[in-house]
Design an enzyme around this catalytic site. Structure first.
Site, PDB file in Angstrom:
ATOM      1  N   ARG A  51       0.800  -1.211  -0.113  1.00 57.27           N
ATOM      2  CA  ARG A  51      -0.041  -0.079  -0.022  1.00 57.27           C
ATOM      3  C   ARG A  51       0.881   1.266  -0.108  1.00 57.27           C
ATOM      4  O   ARG A  51       2.016   1.174   0.117  1.00 57.27           O
ATOM      5  CB  ARG A  51      -1.200  -0.201   1.209  1.00 57.27           C
ATOM      6  CG  ARG A  51      -0.876  -0.712   2.238  1.00 57.27           C
ATOM      7  CD  ARG A  51       0.555  -0.041   3.245  1.00 57.27           C
ATOM      8  NE  ARG A  51       0.053   1.283   3.462  1.00 57.27           N
ATOM      9  CZ  ARG A  51       0.899   2.258   3.607  1.00 57.27           C
ATOM     10  NH1 ARG A  51       2.342   2.127   3.773  1.00 57.27           N
ATOM     11  NH2 ARG A  51       0.535   3.492   3.697  1.00 57.27           N
ATOM     12  N   GLY A  52       0.203   2.338  -0.177  1.00 61.83           N
ATOM     13  CA  GLY A  52       0.943   3.694  -0.446  1.00 61.83           C
ATOM     14  C   GLY A  52       1.237   3.793  -1.888  1.00 61.83           C
ATOM     15  O   GLY A  52       1.584   3.035  -2.523  1.00 61.83           O
ATOM     16  N   ALA A  53       0.908   5.428  -2.160  1.00 56.04           N
ATOM     17  CA  ALA A  53       0.827   5.355  -3.582  1.00 56.04           C
ATOM     18  C   ALA A  53       1.988   4.929  -4.283  1.00 56.04           C
ATOM     19  O   ALA A  53       2.017   4.363  -5.353  1.00 56.04           O
ATOM     20  CB  ALA A  53       0.447   6.998  -3.729  1.00 56.04           C
ATOM     21  N   ARG A  88      -7.221  -0.049  -7.015  1.00 59.05           N
ATOM     22  CA  ARG A  88      -7.424   0.654  -6.028  1.00 59.05           C
ATOM     23  C   ARG A  88      -7.769   2.059  -6.818  1.00 59.05           C
ATOM     24  O   ARG A  88      -7.053   2.428  -7.736  1.00 59.05           O
ATOM     25  CB  ARG A  88      -6.389   0.889  -5.117  1.00 59.05           C
ATOM     26  CG  ARG A  88      -6.455  -0.155  -4.071  1.00 59.05           C
ATOM     27  CD  ARG A  88      -5.626   0.242  -2.883  1.00 59.05           C
ATOM     28  NE  ARG A  88      -6.187   0.776  -1.812  1.00 59.05           N
ATOM     29  CZ  ARG A  88      -5.457   1.420  -0.919  1.00 59.05           C
ATOM     30  NH1 ARG A  88      -4.225   1.257  -0.651  1.00 59.05           N
ATOM     31  NH2 ARG A  88      -6.114   2.151  -0.096  1.00 59.05           N
ATOM     32  N   GLN A 199      -2.556   2.470   9.827  1.00 57.89           N
ATOM     33  CA  GLN A 199      -0.963   2.567   9.025  1.00 57.89           C
ATOM     34  C   GLN A 199      -0.263   3.355  10.035  1.00 57.89           C
ATOM     35  O   GLN A 199       1.075   3.107  10.070  1.00 57.89           O
ATOM     36  CB  GLN A 199      -1.096   3.125   7.863  1.00 57.89           C
ATOM     37  CG  GLN A 199      -1.923   2.265   6.681  1.00 57.89           C
ATOM     38  CD  GLN A 199      -3.569   2.862   6.703  1.00 57.89           C
ATOM     39  OE1 GLN A 199      -3.855   3.214   7.791  1.00 57.89           O
ATOM     40  NE2 GLN A 199      -3.971   2.571   5.601  1.00 57.89           N
ATOM     41  N   ASP A 240      -1.896  10.956  -2.094  1.00 62.17           N
ATOM     42  CA  ASP A 240      -2.130   9.705  -3.172  1.00 62.17           C
ATOM     43  C   ASP A 240      -2.420  10.456  -4.464  1.00 62.17           C
ATOM     44  O   ASP A 240      -2.406   9.826  -5.623  1.00 62.17           O
ATOM     45  CB  ASP A 240      -3.372   9.102  -2.553  1.00 62.17           C
ATOM     46  CG  ASP A 240      -2.881   8.081  -1.739  1.00 62.17           C
ATOM     47  OD1 ASP A 240      -2.811   8.419  -0.481  1.00 62.17           O
ATOM     48  OD2 ASP A 240      -2.633   6.947  -2.009  1.00 62.17           O
ATOM     49  N   ASN A 250      -5.343  12.663   0.428  1.00 60.56           N
ATOM     50  CA  ASN A 250      -4.456  11.777   1.105  1.00 60.56           C
ATOM     51  C   ASN A 250      -5.477  11.006   2.264  1.00 60.56           C
ATOM     52  O   ASN A 250      -6.651  11.149   1.974  1.00 60.56           O
ATOM     53  CB  ASN A 250      -3.569  12.536   1.956  1.00 60.56           C
ATOM     54  CG  ASN A 250      -2.394  11.843   2.454  1.00 60.56           C
ATOM     55  OD1 ASN A 250      -1.960  10.635   2.026  1.00 60.56           O
ATOM     56  ND2 ASN A 250      -2.084  11.650   3.904  1.00 60.56           N
ATOM     57  N   LYS A 251      -4.751  10.083   2.924  1.00 60.29           N
ATOM     58  CA  LYS A 251      -5.744   9.341   3.924  1.00 60.29           C
ATOM     59  C   LYS A 251      -6.710  10.202   4.645  1.00 60.29           C
ATOM     60  O   LYS A 251      -6.405  11.260   5.028  1.00 60.29           O
ATOM     61  CB  LYS A 251      -4.623   8.556   4.725  1.00 60.29           C
ATOM     62  CG  LYS A 251      -5.258   7.768   5.798  1.00 60.29           C
ATOM     63  CD  LYS A 251      -5.997   6.562   5.226  1.00 60.29           C
ATOM     64  CE  LYS A 251      -5.397   5.840   4.304  1.00 60.29           C
ATOM     65  NZ  LYS A 251      -6.386   4.889   3.425  1.00 60.29           N
TER      66      LYS A 251
HETATM   67  O1  MRU Z   1      -4.424   3.412   2.033  1.00 66.53           O
HETATM   68  P1  MRU Z   1      -2.841   3.291   1.809  1.00 66.53           P
HETATM   69  O2  MRU Z   1      -2.370   3.018   3.159  1.00 66.53           O
HETATM   70  O3  MRU Z   1      -2.524   3.049   0.771  1.00 66.53           O
HETATM   71  O4  MRU Z   1      -2.762   5.142   1.950  1.00 66.53           O
HETATM   72  C1  MRU Z   1      -1.566   5.618   2.083  1.00 66.53           C
HETATM   73  C2  MRU Z   1      -1.485   7.070   2.278  1.00 66.53           C
HETATM   74  O5  MRU Z   1      -2.471   7.781   2.514  1.00 66.53           O
HETATM   75  C3  MRU Z   1      -0.305   7.863   2.154  1.00 66.53           C
HETATM   76  O6  MRU Z   1      -0.173   8.938   2.936  1.00 66.53           O
HETATM   77  C4  MRU Z   1       0.062   7.939   0.620  1.00 66.53           C
HETATM   78  O7  MRU Z   1      -0.165   6.999  -0.123  1.00 66.53           O
HETATM   79  C5  MRU Z   1       1.469   8.713   0.256  1.00 66.53           C
HETATM   80  S1  MRU Z   1       2.516   7.552   0.482  1.00 66.53           S
HETATM   81  C6  MRU Z   1       4.133   8.260   0.092  1.00 66.53           C
END
Ligand code: MRU
Length: 356
Positions: A51-53, A88, A199, A240, A250-251
């Site tokens: 996970r994470g962009a 996603r 997370q 993201d 973002n999250k």
């Molecule tokens: O749902 P996730 O865990 O994939 O969400 C991740 C985030 O929101 C991060 O802040 C974002 O992807 C930036 S990662 C460098």
């Protein structure tokens, strides 16, 4: 970065297999998982083993490599590309990485395509590492400035995990923090727990611990009072999808932190590689916001008294819950964007000047 003193990346390719750190098992178990088919990569993205962009973008790129190994056929490759993009919805990096791969592979003969695909997927990873390192060096200057004025530990609040686990190495929001720590600047991180998947607690705090950086997990609603008490010097979060006008998706919960930071005159920075910029969408309402299974809210997983992983239901069985995974912070609440090319204002002008 390190886990138990050993250097890792979050993803790598070995003997025709994609290796990942299964992030659904952290922090209690460190498990390296093999992805052998494109379906495995799609599933790993969907269930958030990765996970994470930036990391899901890289995983999608390797997914195409696996697709070619499985079935070296153009229509299978195209179908796989579509499925990877749709695995996603919110992070633009999936589309960015798949398009970069497909452009590179267009017109390449079938006997050369695997070699080309693998080299491009590896290059996507190398670029991400370079970009994240530069983000770190650019963000370091901001932390240094605060430290030079304060002459005491710099307290940084972050949300979710925009750490090295969300990228290939270094992270985005954490990269300036790692660079500051390496330079001997005392830093302390407030890690938002980041419900529902935690997370911040499970990944950010874990990776900072492994690098020996002081951090404290806080419930998501605690940031406001810490800011009012003067215990937050700055916020750095990831993104993201960043719109060309500087709005940042973002999250979920990021927006509320930005509002609280604004009310308390605390700088709120967003760290991002250019792969996260969506130059097409003009209005944030058009960003597809992922809605995940509400079981992520109603159930929790952790260690039981015997040290075994256990999942429990915490909500009334009859209750309904909604699980929106992202929100948008309008550019006006963002102090600056920390990118691989430098720090800019969160605005069309700011981004245009950096990325002409
Ligand atoms: O749902 P996730 O865990 O994939 O969400 C991740 C985030 O929101 C991060 O802040 C974002 O992807 C930036 S990662 C460098």
């Amino acid at each position: 970065m390190r886990i138990e003193g050993k250097e890792y990346r979050t993803i790598w390719f070995e003997n025709n297999v994609v290796k990942i750190i299964n992030q659904t098992k952290l922090p209690h178990q460190f498990i390296i998982k093999d992805l052998k088919t494109v379906k495995d990569t799609i599933n790993a993205i969907k269930v958030m083993e990765v996970r994470g962009a930036p990391l899901i973008g890289a995983t999608a790129a390797f997914g195409l490599v696996l697709a070619i190994i499985e079935n070296n056929d153009q229509s299978f490759l195209k179908k796989s590309a579509e499925e990877l993009i749709n695995s996603r919805p919110t992070a633009i990096n999936l589309k960015w990485a798949v398009n970069r791969m497909m452009n590179k592979l267009s017109g390449v003969n079938s006997d050369k395509i695997l070699e080309k695909a693998l080299s491009e997927a590896n290059e996507i990873c190398e670029d991400d590492i370079k970009f994240c390192e530069k983000i770190g060096l650019n963000g370091l200057k901001i932390i240094e400035e605060i430290y030079n004025k304060k002459k005491d530990t710099v307290n940084i609040l972050t949300h979710c995990n925009a750490g090295w686990l969300a990228t290939i190495n270094w992270g985005t929001a954490t990269s300036p923090i790692y660079h500051a720590h390496k330079k001997g600047i005392p830093v302390h991180v407030w890690a938002d727990e980041t419900r529902p998947r935690n997370q911040g607690a499970n990944l950010t705090s874990y990776e900072l611990n492994e690098e020996g950086i002081k951090n404290t997990i806080i419930a998501d609603n605690t940031g406001g009072i810490l800011m009012q008490r003067g215990e937050v010097d700055m916020c750095i979060v990831g993104t993201d999808r960043t719109l060309s006008n500087g709005d940042v998706c973002n999250k979920v919960g990021t927006y509320l932190k930005a509002l609280a930071a604004h009310d308390n005159n605390i700088p709120f920075y967003v760290a991002l590689p250019s792969s996260t910029i969506d130059w097409d969408i003009k209005n944030h309402k058009e960003i597809p916001i992922e809605e995940r299974n509400s079981e992520e809210l109603s159930h929790l997983e952790g260690l039981d008294e015997e040290g075994k992983i256990k999942k429990i239901q915490i909500y009334p069985i009859k209750s309904k819950a909604i699980n929106l995974a992202f929100d948008v912070t309008p550019a006006k609440y963002v102090t600056g964007l920390i990118t691989e090319k430098g720090v800019c204002e969160a605005s069309s002008e700011g981004l245009k000047n950096l990325f002409k």
